[in-house]
Scaffold this motif. Structure first.
Motif, PDB file in Angstrom:
ATOM      1  N   LYS A   9       0.735  -1.026  -0.136  1.00 28.09           N
ATOM      2  CA  LYS A   9       0.131  -0.278  -0.363  1.00 28.09           C
ATOM      3  C   LYS A   9       0.749   1.268  -0.211  1.00 28.09           C
ATOM      4  O   LYS A   9       1.604   1.254   0.545  1.00 28.09           O
ATOM      5  N   LYS A  10       0.288   2.379  -0.316  1.00 26.82           N
ATOM      6  CA  LYS A  10       0.979   3.258  -0.536  1.00 26.82           C
ATOM      7  C   LYS A  10       0.327   4.745   0.215  1.00 26.82           C
ATOM      8  O   LYS A  10      -0.567   4.595  -0.630  1.00 26.82           O
ATOM      9  N   THR A  11       0.718   5.132   1.100  1.00 25.37           N
ATOM     10  CA  THR A  11      -0.067   6.567   0.958  1.00 25.37           C
ATOM     11  C   THR A  11       0.287   8.005   0.345  1.00 25.37           C
ATOM     12  O   THR A  11       1.419   7.340  -0.994  1.00 25.37           O
ATOM     13  N   SER A  12      -0.854   8.866   0.029  1.00 30.30           N
ATOM     14  CA  SER A  12      -0.731   9.638  -1.675  1.00 30.30           C
ATOM     15  C   SER A  12       1.074  10.570  -1.028  1.00 30.30           C
ATOM     16  O   SER A  12       0.741  11.360  -2.049  1.00 30.30           O
ATOM     17  N   LEU A  13       1.375  10.273  -0.340  1.00 29.35           N
ATOM     18  CA  LEU A  13       3.212  11.355  -0.428  1.00 29.35           C
ATOM     19  C   LEU A  13       4.296   9.808  -0.674  1.00 29.35           C
ATOM     20  O   LEU A  13       5.774  10.598  -0.737  1.00 29.35           O
ATOM     21  N   ASN A  14       3.936   9.194  -1.419  1.00 25.79           N
ATOM     22  CA  ASN A  14       4.441   7.807  -1.441  1.00 25.79           C
ATOM     23  C   ASN A  14       5.860   8.908  -3.281  1.00 25.79           C
ATOM     24  O   ASN A  14       6.609   8.897  -2.477  1.00 25.79           O
ATOM     25  N   ALA A  15       5.047   9.553  -3.432  1.00 23.70           N
ATOM     26  CA  ALA A  15       6.447   9.845  -4.897  1.00 23.70           C
ATOM     27  C   ALA A  15       7.089  10.677  -4.266  1.00 23.70           C
ATOM     28  O   ALA A  15       7.808  11.113  -3.982  1.00 23.70           O
ATOM     29  N   ALA A  16       6.188  11.696  -3.165  1.00 21.46           N
ATOM     30  CA  ALA A  16       7.277  12.652  -2.160  1.00 21.46           C
ATOM     31  C   ALA A  16       8.027  11.955  -1.634  1.00 21.46           C
ATOM     32  O   ALA A  16       9.568  13.238  -1.735  1.00 21.46           O
ATOM     33  N   HIS A  17       8.686  11.386  -0.699  1.00 19.60           N
ATOM     34  CA  HIS A  17       8.863  10.444  -0.644  1.00 19.60           C
ATOM     35  C   HIS A  17      10.666  10.361  -1.637  1.00 19.60           C
ATOM     36  O   HIS A  17      11.585  10.590  -1.004  1.00 19.60           O
ATOM     37  N   ARG A  18      10.169   9.435  -1.964  1.00 16.12           N
ATOM     38  CA  ARG A  18      11.171   9.495  -3.120  1.00 16.12           C
ATOM     39  C   ARG A  18      12.125  10.182  -3.875  1.00 16.12           C
ATOM     40  O   ARG A  18      12.260  10.592  -4.158  1.00 16.12           O
ATOM     41  N   LEU A  20      11.952  13.514  -2.254  1.00 16.58           N
ATOM     42  CA  LEU A  20      12.932  13.292  -1.636  1.00 16.58           C
ATOM     43  C   LEU A  20      14.230  12.696  -1.340  1.00 16.58           C
ATOM     44  O   LEU A  20      15.075  13.049  -0.203  1.00 16.58           O
ATOM     45  N   GLY A  21      14.568  11.890  -1.292  1.00 19.40           N
ATOM     46  CA  GLY A  21      15.318  10.069  -1.641  1.00 19.40           C
ATOM     47  C   GLY A  21      14.720   9.957   0.090  1.00 19.40           C
ATOM     48  O   GLY A  21      15.946   8.937  -0.074  1.00 19.40           O
ATOM     49  N   GLY A  22      13.836   9.361  -0.441  1.00 18.85           N
ATOM     50  CA  GLY A  22      13.930   8.526   0.879  1.00 18.85           C
ATOM     51  C   GLY A  22      14.148   7.196   1.003  1.00 18.85           C
ATOM     52  O   GLY A  22      13.688   7.115   0.141  1.00 18.85           O
ATOM     53  N   ARG A  23      14.159   6.537   1.601  1.00 15.83           N
ATOM     54  CA  ARG A  23      14.743   5.631   1.673  1.00 15.83           C
ATOM     55  C   ARG A  23      13.861   4.543   1.892  1.00 15.83           C
ATOM     56  O   ARG A  23      12.931   4.522   3.014  1.00 15.83           O
ATOM     57  N   MET A  24      13.422   3.381   1.108  1.00 18.29           N
ATOM     58  CA  MET A  24      11.716   3.229   1.044  1.00 18.29           C
ATOM     59  C   MET A  24      12.058   1.428   1.664  1.00 18.29           C
ATOM     60  O   MET A  24      12.864   1.368   1.484  1.00 18.29           O
ATOM     61  N   VAL A  25      11.424   1.128   2.671  1.00 14.34           N
ATOM     62  CA  VAL A  25      10.381  -0.344   2.962  1.00 14.34           C
ATOM     63  C   VAL A  25       9.475  -0.361   3.521  1.00 14.34           C
ATOM     64  O   VAL A  25       8.665  -0.067   3.768  1.00 14.34           O
ATOM     65  N   GLU A  26       9.339  -1.706   3.289  1.00 16.21           N
ATOM     66  CA  GLU A  26       8.377  -2.364   3.972  1.00 16.21           C
ATOM     67  C   GLU A  26       7.822  -2.575   5.620  1.00 16.21           C
ATOM     68  O   GLU A  26       8.735  -2.530   6.473  1.00 16.21           O
ATOM     69  N   PHE A  27       6.545  -1.395   5.796  1.00 19.99           N
ATOM     70  CA  PHE A  27       6.243  -1.346   7.554  1.00 19.99           C
ATOM     71  C   PHE A  27       4.955  -2.350   7.224  1.00 19.99           C
ATOM     72  O   PHE A  27       3.578  -0.763   6.684  1.00 19.99           O
ATOM     73  N   GLY A  28       4.368  -3.104   8.090  1.00 20.11           N
ATOM     74  CA  GLY A  28       2.865  -2.940   7.986  1.00 20.11           C
ATOM     75  C   GLY A  28       2.042  -3.471   6.676  1.00 20.11           C
ATOM     76  O   GLY A  28       0.557  -2.941   6.735  1.00 20.11           O
ATOM     77  N   GLY A  29       2.763  -4.013   6.200  1.00 18.76           N
ATOM     78  CA  GLY A  29       2.362  -3.746   4.044  1.00 18.76           C
ATOM     79  C   GLY A  29       2.181  -2.469   3.476  1.00 18.76           C
ATOM     80  O   GLY A  29       1.438  -2.319   2.278  1.00 18.76           O
ATOM     81  N   TRP A  30       2.656  -1.778   3.872  1.00 21.91           N
ATOM     82  CA  TRP A  30       3.341  -0.251   3.494  1.00 21.91           C
ATOM     83  C   TRP A  30       3.814   0.185   3.141  1.00 21.91           C
ATOM     84  O   TRP A  30       5.462  -0.510   3.486  1.00 21.91           O
ATOM     85  N   ASP A  31       4.247   0.683   1.812  1.00 25.10           N
ATOM     86  CA  ASP A  31       5.781   1.568   1.283  1.00 25.10           C
ATOM     87  C   ASP A  31       5.735   2.679   1.796  1.00 25.10           C
ATOM     88  O   ASP A  31       5.753   3.810   1.700  1.00 25.10           O
ATOM     89  N   MET A  32       6.512   2.555   3.161  1.00 29.88           N
ATOM     90  CA  MET A  32       7.556   4.081   3.655  1.00 29.88           C
ATOM     91  C   MET A  32       8.267   4.317   3.666  1.00 29.88           C
ATOM     92  O   MET A  32       9.806   3.270   3.925  1.00 29.88           O
ATOM     93  N   PRO A  33       9.107   5.442   3.967  1.00 30.04           N
ATOM     94  CA  PRO A  33      10.502   6.170   4.073  1.00 30.04           C
ATOM     95  C   PRO A  33      10.912   5.693   5.925  1.00 30.04           C
ATOM     96  O   PRO A  33      10.194   6.186   6.580  1.00 30.04           O
ATOM     97  N   VAL A  34      11.966   4.910   5.649  1.00 34.04           N
ATOM     98  CA  VAL A  34      12.528   4.537   6.846  1.00 34.04           C
ATOM     99  C   VAL A  34      13.553   5.641   6.965  1.00 34.04           C
ATOM    100  O   VAL A  34      14.192   5.727   8.543  1.00 34.04           O
ATOM    101  N   GLN A  35      14.235   6.656   6.032  1.00 36.39           N
ATOM    102  CA  GLN A  35      14.741   8.124   6.740  1.00 36.39           C
ATOM    103  C   GLN A  35      15.510   8.384   5.095  1.00 36.39           C
ATOM    104  O   GLN A  35      15.093   8.379   4.258  1.00 36.39           O
ATOM    105  N   TYR A  36      15.595  10.097   5.267  1.00 36.32           N
ATOM    106  CA  TYR A  36      15.340  10.302   4.365  1.00 36.32           C
ATOM    107  C   TYR A  36      17.670  10.670   4.281  1.00 36.32           C
ATOM    108  O   TYR A  36      18.025   9.928   4.954  1.00 36.32           O
ATOM    109  N   ALA A  37      17.533  11.676   2.832  1.00 33.09           N
ATOM    110  CA  ALA A  37      19.274  11.730   3.238  1.00 33.09           C
ATOM    111  C   ALA A  37      19.779  12.724   4.255  1.00 33.09           C
ATOM    112  O   ALA A  37      20.946  12.425   5.100  1.00 33.09           O
ATOM    113  N   ALA A  38      19.467  13.315   5.334  1.00 35.31           N
ATOM    114  CA  ALA A  38      19.580  13.642   6.849  1.00 35.31           C
ATOM    115  C   ALA A  38      20.250  12.671   7.070  1.00 35.31           C
ATOM    116  O   ALA A  38      21.344  12.570   8.086  1.00 35.31           O
ATOM    117  N   GLY A  39      19.444  11.322   7.761  1.00 34.57           N
ATOM    118  CA  GLY A  39      19.503  10.528   8.184  1.00 34.57           C
ATOM    119  C   GLY A  39      19.486  10.245   9.475  1.00 34.57           C
ATOM    120  O   GLY A  39      18.589  10.978  10.098  1.00 34.57           O
TER     121      GLY A  39
END
Length: 374
Positions: A9-18, A20-39
């Protein structure tokens, strides 16, 4: 490496996370950012000292409407929804007949006949099935409205000044665990003041097609890109922040094998409100006393405790680490674990089995971190 988003599943912000360089992972069935470039560490510290922005649109929303909304919710949850005023929220839990936890959630009261439940992302479907299966003869209408909301959380000491730029709603008048309806950047929204970081902050609920507008406007208002500006934050920082604040995470500190009393959540367990699912078991456990208790610990040896590692006392394995991590703000290695209640005392020495090496630690009071009140 970015995880593939197939079948997630994707939130409405999935493209925005990508973007911004978000590192995406699976979380509870969702594609979510685990962190961004800052760390993770920088995101954590920026939230503690200035502000962090979190996409929590994966959380669920279940509407309960009708004349029996409060009695129905009270029968299924541990806290007392009858104590809520309009515009107030409370932390609560869905409990099994054994007093264990199906999920922890928030209950928002709009009116006597209108409540909104906010379950965790990975348990929303399970919660919905549980809640709807317990609908008996009550005059209530249930609706899984999760797809109708985005949810964006602004957390940190600068959260109020950042969000106030975008709304005429007087944020300072919203008390902790209260909410108001209004507009944010012209978008009809619900603004609440709860949080899951140990900091002050707000959640903005709105239509999903407005998510990117709100996300980008909040980043702009917070000075994203400047040395002390707001930062988008991923799941890893959200986890280390809540751990420093001693907050439970479903699937770690609480689940269907742990009771609210064992997890130090007796304060959301209103045994005198009338009958609810699990009340009898919880009353019995309170009367007889718990046998194990959730505690916090600090590692005083070289090593980092991680989730699932064994806890030893006097050479005997007595429990497991439920959450363990470095604490970026406190500069300690910390964790939480269940131990027999006779050992659940500050200063008690314990050991953690870190990949076959015993690492010394000691039990400390929770929470590890508590923000200074203004």
């Amino acid at each position: 490496m970015t995880a593939p988003a197939l079948d997630l599943k994707k939130t409405s912000l999935n493209a925005a996370h990508r973007q911004l360089g978000g590192r995406m992972v699976e979380f509870g069935g969702w594609d979510m950012p685990v962190q961004y470039a800052a760390g993770t560490m920088t995101e954590h510290l920026r939230t503690r000292t200035h502000a962090g922005l979190f996409d929590v649109s994966h959380m669920g929303e279940i509407e309960v409407r009708g004349a029996d909304a409060i009695p129905f919710v009270n029968r299924l949850t541990s806290n007392d929804a009858a104590k809520l005023a309009d515009g107030q929220a409370q932390y609560s839990a869905l409990t099994t007949p054994k007093g264990t936890v199906i999920d922890d959630l928030l209950v928002y009261r709009f009116a006597e006949d209108h409540l909104l439940l906010i379950p965790n992302a990975g348990t929303t479907d399970k919660d919905w099935d549980w809640i709807s299966s317990h609908h008996e003869n009550e005059n209530v209408e249930l609706r899984n409205a999760s797809a109708e909301y985005c949810q964006i959380a602004v957390q940190g000491p600068d959260a109020i000044s950042i969000l106030q730029k975008l709304t005429a709603v007087s944020l300072s008048e919203i008390k902790y665990y209260h909410f108001r309806e209004g507009e944010v950047d012209g978008v009809p929204s619900l603004v609440s003041r709860t949080g899951y970081t140990g900091e002050d902050g707000f959640e903005v609920y709105a239509a999903p097609d407005k998510a990117e507008q709100l996300w980008n406007k909040i980043l702009d208002a917070g000075g994203f890109g400047s040395d002390e500006g707001i930062l988008p934050c991923g799941l890893a920082a959200r986890n280390t922040l809540r751990l420093e604040a001693g907050m439970c995470l479903y699937g770690h500190e609480i689940d269907e094998t742990t009771t609210l009393l064992e997890a130090n959540l007796g304060w959301i367990c209103k045994l005198n409100k009338g009958d609810f699912i699990g009340r009898e078991s919880l009353q019995k456990q309170k009367d007889e006393g718990i046998r194990r208790k959730l505690v916090g610990f600090e590692v005083n040896d070289r090593g980092i405790a991680r989730d699932g590692q064994d806890v030893l006392i006097g050479g005997a394995r007595v429990g497991l680490v439920t959450s363990g991590s470095p604490a970026p703000f406190l500069k300690e290695n910390i964790g939480m674990a269940y131990v027999p209640v006779e050992f659940a005392n500050a200063g008690q020495a314990i050991e953690i089995d870190v990949r076959g090496r015993l690492v010394g630690a000691q039990i400390v009071p929770l929470p590890f971190y508590k923000r200074a009140k203004n």
